[in-house]
Scaffold this motif. Structure first.
Motif, PDB file in Angstrom:
ATOM      1  N   UNK A 140       0.618  -0.958   0.160  1.00  0.00           N
ATOM      2  CA  UNK A 140      -0.214  -0.065  -0.054  1.00  0.00           C
ATOM      3  C   UNK A 140       0.915   1.538   0.056  1.00  0.00           C
ATOM      4  N   UNK A 141       0.617   2.034  -0.865  1.00  0.00           N
ATOM      5  CA  UNK A 141       1.052   3.894  -1.453  1.00  0.00           C
ATOM      6  C   UNK A 141       0.748   4.164   0.296  1.00  0.00           C
ATOM      7  N   UNK A 142       1.230   4.570   0.860  1.00  0.00           N
ATOM      8  CA  UNK A 142       0.929   5.695   2.006  1.00  0.00           C
ATOM      9  C   UNK A 142       2.471   6.713   2.191  1.00  0.00           C
ATOM     10  N   UNK A 143       2.372   8.067   2.781  1.00  0.00           N
ATOM     11  CA  UNK A 143       3.054   8.688   3.174  1.00  0.00           C
ATOM     12  C   UNK A 143       3.016   9.555   4.694  1.00  0.00           C
ATOM     13  N   UNK A 144       4.956   9.030   4.635  1.00  0.00           N
ATOM     14  CA  UNK A 144       5.419   8.951   6.389  1.00  0.00           C
ATOM     15  C   UNK A 144       6.230  10.166   6.702  1.00  0.00           C
TER      16      UNK A 144
END
Length: 421
Positions: free
Chosen positions: A388-392
């Motif tokens: 899954x593409x997530x921004x951290x």
């Protein structure tokens, strides 16, 4: 005459320290039903509430009563743990707060009337924020009662924070979780007792409420602080956000099955199915954000965009009777209030909820939580996938031995698009 009732200064100091230690952490007050579409804005774009010191920003919201009510704002500076800091108002704020919000306009060409409010920082009364740190902005009514509040963070780039997203290092979670490796590096700051004076906040997609805190540096190399934990810095990957598009409020589309008319329109969505037991499928999202938009806008989209009842339906019978399911996203600040809790329709074997949402493109997800609001990420309705593409975001705080508040000295950003083993 000698005053025998003079209180020793030592006692006053001890009392002051006790009051500071007993201060309660600030929490966000959810808005009432009539307040909608609250957002922090820069350059006409919704942003997560992480703002560089000296940058201008806006807080915008709509009041569905549309009666041009008077609202006021108060800004509170907080420490790392969101308790009010020891700083006086003049030490973190240039100018004055507790001022009336003076910029508001009424909607036009809409079925749902509303007043749109814009609070700009800086403004003639509040010239700006002086120091970095955690902040809470409270919106008050004429009775000085808090209508709603929002947290935001002001930072300054004094350190570099390289971040790498990796797959989980634990076999049982390797397909479900994403782990953050990062460091805090500085050429100018000489950290004093970094194990206690340096703190971090780890956020997925900018969500402060579900952030990871109280992680100490694992070890140091010179003046570099290294964080390479196996489990302490892991997040469940979740799944890609779902979305609803209502920029043409009268027409169905790939997300809206059909539209019904009334006092305002109702956008009935196609039924979503729980994706936990389905293969991961990539499709682009905007990481939970939303965009107010409509076709054929002639002037100001913030005033011409209408509201529509969005009717959500979810097929997830395996969750019935276990925990509550909510519709959440940046559009409602991931709120777990009754307004967004889905109801189970036994006749259809579906979870259903209608929510009033402003026209445009809105990311959302289904969140499962218990009666106390504790989110169950492991058993997420739509599953957890390492792809899954997530921004951290890694936010770094520092308080030197002689300082009275927690400075925010830098941030690091990384995307799981670049995830590695």
């Amino acid at each position: 005459m000698i005053n025998n009732y003079r209180i020793p200064l030592v006692f006053l100091f001890v009392l002051f320290i006790h009051q500071i230690s007993q201060a309660q952490a600030e929490t966000e007050t959810p808005p009432p039903y009539n307040i909608k579409t609250i957002s922090f804005v820069q350059n006409n774009q919704n942003i997560i509430p992480l703002i560089q010191l000296g940058d201008s920003f806006q807080l915008q919201f709509d009041d569905l009563f549309g009666n041009e009510a008077n609202y006021y704002y108060v800004i509170q500076h907080c420490d790392y743990d969101w308790k009010p800091s020891q700083l006086s108002k003049g030490e973190y704020l240039q100018g004055f707060d507790n001022q009336r919000i003076r910029t508001y306009e009424n909607s036009f060409n809409t079925l749902q009337l509303y007043s749109h409010y814009t609070l700009s920082i800086p403004n003639p009364q509040t010239q700006g924020l002086i120091v970095t740190g955690n902040y809470v902005i409270k919106i008050l009514n004429e009775d000085q009662t808090v209508v709603f509040s929002r947290k935001f963070i002001v930072f300054q780039d004094e350190v570099s924070v390289p971040v790498q997203v990796k797959r989980s290092r634990t076999i049982e979670n390797i397909n479900e979780m994403q782990n953050l490796d990062f460091a805090v590096k500085s050429q100018t700051l000489q950290f004093q007792t970094p194990l206690t004076n340096v703190k971090v906040l780890l956020m997925k997609n900018g969500q402060i409420s579900t952030g990871i805190t109280n992680i100490r540096p694992q070890y140091t190399i010179g003046n570099d602080l290294i964080y390479k934990y196996n489990t302490e810095t892991q997040f469940f990957g979740g799944n890609e956000y779902l979305y609803v598009e209502t920029k043409d409020i009268r027409s169905p589309n790939s997300t809206v099955s059909y539209v019904t008319a009334g006092e305002i329109y109702v956008s009935n969505l196609y039924t979503n199915e729980a994706r936990a037991n389905k293969p991961y499928t990539y499709f682009p999202d905007i990481d939970g954000n939303f965009l107010v938009n409509l076709t054929n806008v002639t002037a100001n989209v913030n005033l011409e965009a209408d509201y529509t009842w969005v009717a959500f339906s979810l097929s997830a019978p395996a969750y019935f009777g276990k925990k509550d399911i909510y519709v959440s996203g940046m559009f409602n600040n991931y709120s777990l209030t009754p307004e967004f809790k889905m109801d189970y329709n036994a006749d259809k074997a579906l979870y259903e909820k209608s929510i009033l949402i402003k026209q445009g493109f809105t990311n959302f997800c289904y969140t499962i939580a218990d009666k106390n609001g504790r989110i169950d990420e492991k058993n997420a309705v739509d599953g957890n996938f390492y792809q899954t593409e997530n921004n951290y975001f890694v936010v770094v705080y520092y308080r030197a031995n002689n300082e009275r508040y927690d400075r925010v000295i830098g941030k690091g950003v990384a995307s799981s698009v670049d995830i590695i083993n």
